[in-house]
Design a protein around this motif. Structure first.
Motif, short mmCIF file in Angstrom:
data_model
loop_
_atom_site.label_atom_id
_atom_site.label_comp_id
_atom_site.label_asym_id
_atom_site.label_seq_id
_atom_site.Cartn_x
_atom_site.Cartn_y
_atom_site.Cartn_z
N CYS A 124 30.46 39.29 51.26
CA CYS A 124 29.03 39.59 51.12
C CYS A 124 28.60 39.43 49.68
O CYS A 124 29.40 39.62 48.75
N PRO A 126 26.31 40.60 46.28
CA PRO A 126 26.10 41.94 45.72
C PRO A 126 25.00 42.73 46.41
O PRO A 126 25.07 43.95 46.51
N ARG A 129 26.12 45.05 49.30
CA ARG A 129 27.19 46.01 49.00
C ARG A 129 27.20 47.20 49.96
O ARG A 129 28.28 47.67 50.34
N GLN A 132 29.34 46.26 52.88
CA GLN A 132 30.76 46.26 52.55
C GLN A 132 31.30 47.69 52.48
O GLN A 132 32.41 47.97 52.95
N ASP A 133 30.51 48.57 51.88
CA ASP A 133 30.94 49.96 51.78
C ASP A 133 31.09 50.60 53.16
O ASP A 133 32.02 51.38 53.41
#
Length: 212
Positions: A124, A126, A129, A132-133
């Motif tokens: 992914c 920025p 994010r 992703q988290d």
């Protein structure tokens, strides 16, 4: 219908002209197959059979839709780990069952290959994010659950008291996630089952039986 002043009275809102559950299922499968960033809003709208405005009005946008799709995925199969740990009396047997079930599920012909949690949010930009988290948090929860089950087995005598539960959990989670990548690359159920057999030979203990 008219009121006393002759004006037409309208309802408080039209019912949705689509099945929300069906639309969400289609979105989940598309995210699972292509990943979060590679899936466009236009593709989602087309797959779900709704307009972009309906998508936003119902699901709150792409990221919120993805989060809802992840919840759906976890509710359907991602919670299987907890059920296995509750049903199988030994940690070794539970880990085997978990990996064997994954080998079957990751290679089903009626759905995208691999695991949505492992694959859909790894690459992914920025700006994504939070996605992703979210996915990393799911994987960390799996690791914590497996580590807790292994730790319990050191306390009840199944494993030696000095067993490194964290390292052993990391090893088998790595196997699980690696199986997902292999399945996406076209590995068969049989080859993944063979990998499970190899992985279980790494379980600590003298001459552990093949089955719990």
């Amino acid at each position: 219908m008219k009121n006393s002043a002759g004006r037409v009275q309208r309802g408080r809102g039209r019912p949705r002209a689509f099945d929300q559950e069906v639309a969400l299922e289609r979105a989940m499968l598309l995210f699972w197959d292509r990943g979060y960033e590679a899936t466009s809003l236009d593709e989602l709208s087309a797959a779900m059979g709704i307009s972009p405005s309906s998508l936003y009005a119902t699901f709150g946008g792409k990221e919120q839709l993805f989060r809802t799709a992840v919840d759906r995925y976890l509710a359907r199969g991602g919670e299987r780990m907890g059920c296995i740990f509750a049903e199988v009396p030994t940690a070794r047997g539970a880990v085997r069952r978990l990996l064997e079930t994954a080998a079957d599920e990751f290679t089903r012909p009626d759905r995208p290959s691999g695991c949505m949690i492992a694959l859909a949010g790894t690459q992914c930009s920025p700006g994504a994010r939070p996605v992703q988290d979210l996915m990393r948090g799911c994987r960390e929860a799996w690791h914590a659950s497996l580590q807790a089950r292994i730790q319990r087995s050191t306390e009840d005598g199944e494993l030696a008291s000095d067993t490194d539960a964290a390292a052993l959990a990391t090893f088998y989670v790595t196997v699980l996630l690696g199986m997902s990548v292999q399945a996406r690359d076209g590995a068969s159920r049989e080859s993944l089952r063979a990998a499970v057999e190899a992985a279980m030979r790494a379980w600590p203990g003298p001459d552990a039986p093949r089955r719990p």
